[in-house]
Write a protein that holds these residues in place. Structure first.
Motif, mmCIF file in Angstrom:
data_model
loop_
_atom_site.group_PDB
_atom_site.id
_atom_site.type_symbol
_atom_site.label_atom_id
_atom_site.label_comp_id
_atom_site.label_asym_id
_atom_site.label_seq_id
_atom_site.Cartn_x
_atom_site.Cartn_y
_atom_site.Cartn_z
ATOM 1 N N ASN A 89 -24.462 -28.282 -5.280
ATOM 2 C CA ASN A 89 -23.197 -28.978 -5.043
ATOM 3 C C ASN A 89 -23.181 -30.309 -5.770
ATOM 4 N N LEU A 90 -21.965 -30.704 -6.191
ATOM 5 C CA LEU A 90 -21.786 -31.973 -6.884
ATOM 6 C C LEU A 90 -20.840 -32.886 -6.106
ATOM 7 N N VAL A 91 -21.147 -34.163 -6.109
ATOM 8 C CA VAL A 91 -20.200 -35.219 -5.758
ATOM 9 C C VAL A 91 -20.065 -36.069 -7.012
ATOM 10 N N ILE A 92 -18.832 -36.250 -7.495
ATOM 11 C CA ILE A 92 -18.624 -36.837 -8.819
ATOM 12 C C ILE A 92 -17.846 -38.142 -8.709
ATOM 13 N N PRO A 93 -18.507 -39.285 -8.908
ATOM 14 C CA PRO A 93 -17.764 -40.548 -9.001
ATOM 15 C C PRO A 93 -17.094 -40.670 -10.371
ATOM 16 N N LEU A 94 -15.912 -41.275 -10.369
ATOM 17 C CA LEU A 94 -15.135 -41.371 -11.601
ATOM 18 C C LEU A 94 -14.565 -42.766 -11.779
ATOM 19 N N GLU A 95 -14.392 -43.141 -13.024
ATOM 20 C CA GLU A 95 -13.704 -44.383 -13.348
ATOM 21 C C GLU A 95 -12.305 -44.033 -13.830
ATOM 22 N N LEU A 96 -11.292 -44.574 -13.150
ATOM 23 C CA LEU A 96 -9.910 -44.300 -13.555
ATOM 24 C C LEU A 96 -9.479 -45.360 -14.569
#
Length: 294
Positions: A163-170
């Motif tokens: 499983n992945l948890v993906i932080p992102l920069e908007l």
């Protein structure tokens, strides 16, 4: 058991702080939590939670020794207890050589195996170590924090967690990551030959500009779960790194005046942790949630 890898292709998007604070939120909710820090860089989760004192000690037992079949003791002796009862397998400088050492082990195992067609499962060694240490029966939650680069660190993390948890920069810089999110997941599944679930995508450091709102809408249209949007909390996060602690501990111990927007951020980490637990139907523990005094 809830298992996930926190990963982003881009550096500097808060991967490590999200890993640490989610782990603390899980622990505060009463779950038994183990975090495996596979990031060999300085300033990793081990530094943030202040358990990196042996990372440069050459003779110290560490995760890599276990992954290549050369442990110097039981896996349990690698584990360090940190704040709020979160257990951590700390990073070690030997992780910088993980690829090289796994390839050497593969050569030896394949050359000496009685089956001439045997292929050493190089990307399944963390999973093997975790199973042999009976981690699934000891813990409710497993979090793995690899570096922000593709390779054996990430691949072993994904084989162990799926499983992945993906932080992102908007941002304009992060737009490509948003647009390429599904391609990223598809590529990892093709590379490893396993199914990978995306439990959540986490916009982090958001300031609420019109461009960011547009990127957020694009992310939601892709169909990924976006349970929280973490606003820009530069001061809070810099304080965490300076004091080497989670946001929960920083607000509790190092803020004389509790700021509403920082308490809101702590609540968001708790909401995110609950969302992740719900994804796998993990039964709630009996212990009540610990509260942060306002």
């Amino acid at each position: 058991m809830l298992t996930y890898t926190t990963y982003s292709e881009a550096g500097g998007v808060g991967k490590t702080t999200i890993s640490a604070n989610c782990a603390v939120a899980h622990a505060r909710a009463g779950y038994d939590v183990l975090v495996v820090d596979m990031d060999p860089q300085d300033g990793s989760l081990s530094y943030l939670l202040d358990v990196d004192d042996e990372r440069a000690t050459g003779g110290a037992d560490n995760l890599v020794r276990h992954m290549i079949g050369r442990p110097q003791g039981p896996f349990a002796d690698l584990v360090r207890e940190t704040e709020h009862g979160v257990d951590v397998v700390p990073s070690h400088n030997m992780l910088e050589r993980l690829t090289e050492l796994l390839m050497k082990t593969a050569d030896l195992e394949e050359d000496t195996h009685p089956d001439p067609d045997y292929v050493y499962p190089m990307h399944e060694q963390l999973l093997r170590v975790i199973r042999e240490a009976d981690v699934p029966s000891r813990y409710d939650v497993l979090v793995v924090d690899p570096p922000a680069t593709a390779g054996p660190h990430l691949y072993n993390a994904l084989f162990a967690t799926r499983n992945l948890v993906i932080p992102l920069e908007l941002s304009g810089k992060g737009e490509q990551s948003v647009a390429g999110l599904q391609d990223l997941v598809d590529g990892l599944e093709a590379e490893l030959g396993i199914n990978i679930g995306v439990l959540a995508a986490i916009p982090n450091g958001v300031k609420g500009t019109s461009d960011q709102e547009s990127y957020l809408a694009e992310l939601e249209e892709l169909g990924f779960d976006v349970p929280v949007v973490v606003r820009d909390r530069t001061s809070l996060m810099e304080g965490c790194w300076r004091r080497q602690c989670s946001a929960f501990t920083y607000v509790e111990r190092h803020r004389k005046r509790k700021r509403d927007y920082e308490l809101e951020t702590l609540s968001q980490f708790e909401t995110l942790a609950e969302h992740l637990v719900a994804q796998v139907g993990l039964n709630a523990p009996e212990q009540p949630r610990a509260e942060v005094d306002a």
